[in-house]
Design a protein around this motif. Structure first.
Motif, PDB file in Angstrom:
ATOM      1  N   SER A  17       0.696  -1.291   0.087  1.00 12.86           N
ATOM      2  CA  SER A  17       0.064  -0.079  -0.063  1.00 12.86           C
ATOM      3  C   SER A  17       0.888   1.218   0.029  1.00 12.86           C
ATOM      4  CB  SER A  17      -0.893   0.118   1.177  1.00 12.86           C
ATOM      5  OG  SER A  17      -1.666  -1.045   1.382  1.00 12.86           O
ATOM      6  N   ARG A  19      -0.007   5.758   0.411  1.00 15.28           N
ATOM      7  CA  ARG A  19      -0.939   6.839   0.301  1.00 15.28           C
ATOM      8  C   ARG A  19      -0.309   7.981  -0.269  1.00 15.28           C
ATOM      9  NH1 ARG A  19      -4.134  10.033   5.211  1.00 15.28           N
ATOM     10  NH2 ARG A  19      -2.200  11.000   5.497  1.00 15.28           N
ATOM     11  N   ARG A  66      -9.914  -0.952  -4.440  1.00 15.83           N
ATOM     12  CA  ARG A  66      -8.577  -0.863  -3.980  1.00 15.83           C
ATOM     13  C   ARG A  66      -8.005   0.186  -3.719  1.00 15.83           C
ATOM     14  NH1 ARG A  66      -4.189  -2.342  -7.353  1.00 15.83           N
ATOM     15  NH2 ARG A  66      -5.257  -1.453  -9.274  1.00 15.83           N
ATOM     16  N   GLN A  81      -5.343   6.818  -0.939  1.00 15.43           N
ATOM     17  CA  GLN A  81      -5.019   5.378  -0.472  1.00 15.43           C
ATOM     18  C   GLN A  81      -5.039   4.338  -1.597  1.00 15.43           C
ATOM     19  OE1 GLN A  81      -3.878   5.213   2.782  1.00 15.43           O
ATOM     20  NE2 GLN A  81      -3.353   3.040   1.987  1.00 15.43           N
ATOM     21  N   ASN A  83      -4.405   0.325  -2.104  1.00 13.37           N
ATOM     22  CA  ASN A  83      -4.043  -0.937  -1.460  1.00 13.37           C
ATOM     23  C   ASN A  83      -4.208  -2.053  -2.745  1.00 13.37           C
ATOM     24  OD1 ASN A  83      -4.211   0.388   1.262  1.00 13.37           O
ATOM     25  ND2 ASN A  83      -6.460   0.176   1.250  1.00 13.37           N
ATOM     26  N   SER A  84      -3.605  -3.016  -2.353  1.00 13.33           N
ATOM     27  CA  SER A  84      -3.371  -4.294  -3.151  1.00 13.33           C
ATOM     28  C   SER A  84      -2.640  -3.678  -4.463  1.00 13.33           C
ATOM     29  CB  SER A  84      -4.628  -4.853  -3.480  1.00 13.33           C
ATOM     30  OG  SER A  84      -5.570  -5.303  -2.163  1.00 13.33           O
TER      31      SER A  84
END
Length: 126
Positions: A17, A19, A66, A81, A83-84
């Motif tokens: 991840s 951000r 995601r 953000q 993720n994955s």
């Protein structure tokens, strides 16, 4: 004039991840939308996500589920953000601002945006 500065990019392994942040300064008043776009080597710049002043959001199909976009209107900052992450997400990510967003519209076209940041590199290793 509006200045946009992105931060938070870097190198991450697949499944990880990151951000991203986009800080806006200057003429940042009014009901503007903020968006994220990305450009991979040899490819066109593509829409990733956008958020309006009232926090309506829009996502590209490739990142739905995601990525999450958010904003802090008091600090004039937008976040992404991620993720994955997978290697296909590798690109330069650009923040953009649309000064005059019609109510109910979450702009996905780059031509709608008035100001752009310099970009931040995101690299996802397999």
């Amino acid at each position: 004039q509006v200045q946009l500065v992105e931060s938070g990019g870097g190198l991450v392994q697949a499944g990880g991840s990151l951000r991203l942040s986009c800080a806006a300064s200057g003429r940042t008043f009014g009901r503007y939308a903020m968006g994220w776009f990305r450009q991979a080597p040899g490819k066109e710049r593509e829409f990733v996500s956008a958020i309006t002043w009232s926090r309506s959001t829009n996502y590209a199909d490739s990142v739905k589920g995601r990525f999450t976009i958010s904003r802090d209107n008091g600090k004039t900052v937008a976040y992404l953000q991620m993720n994955s992450l997978n290697p296909d997400d590798t690109a330069i990510y650009y923040c953009a601002l649309d000064l005059d967003t019609p109510f109910g519209v979450v702009p996905a076209s780059s031509s709608k945006y008035d100001y752009w940041g310099q970009g931040t590199q995101v690299t996802v290793s397999s």
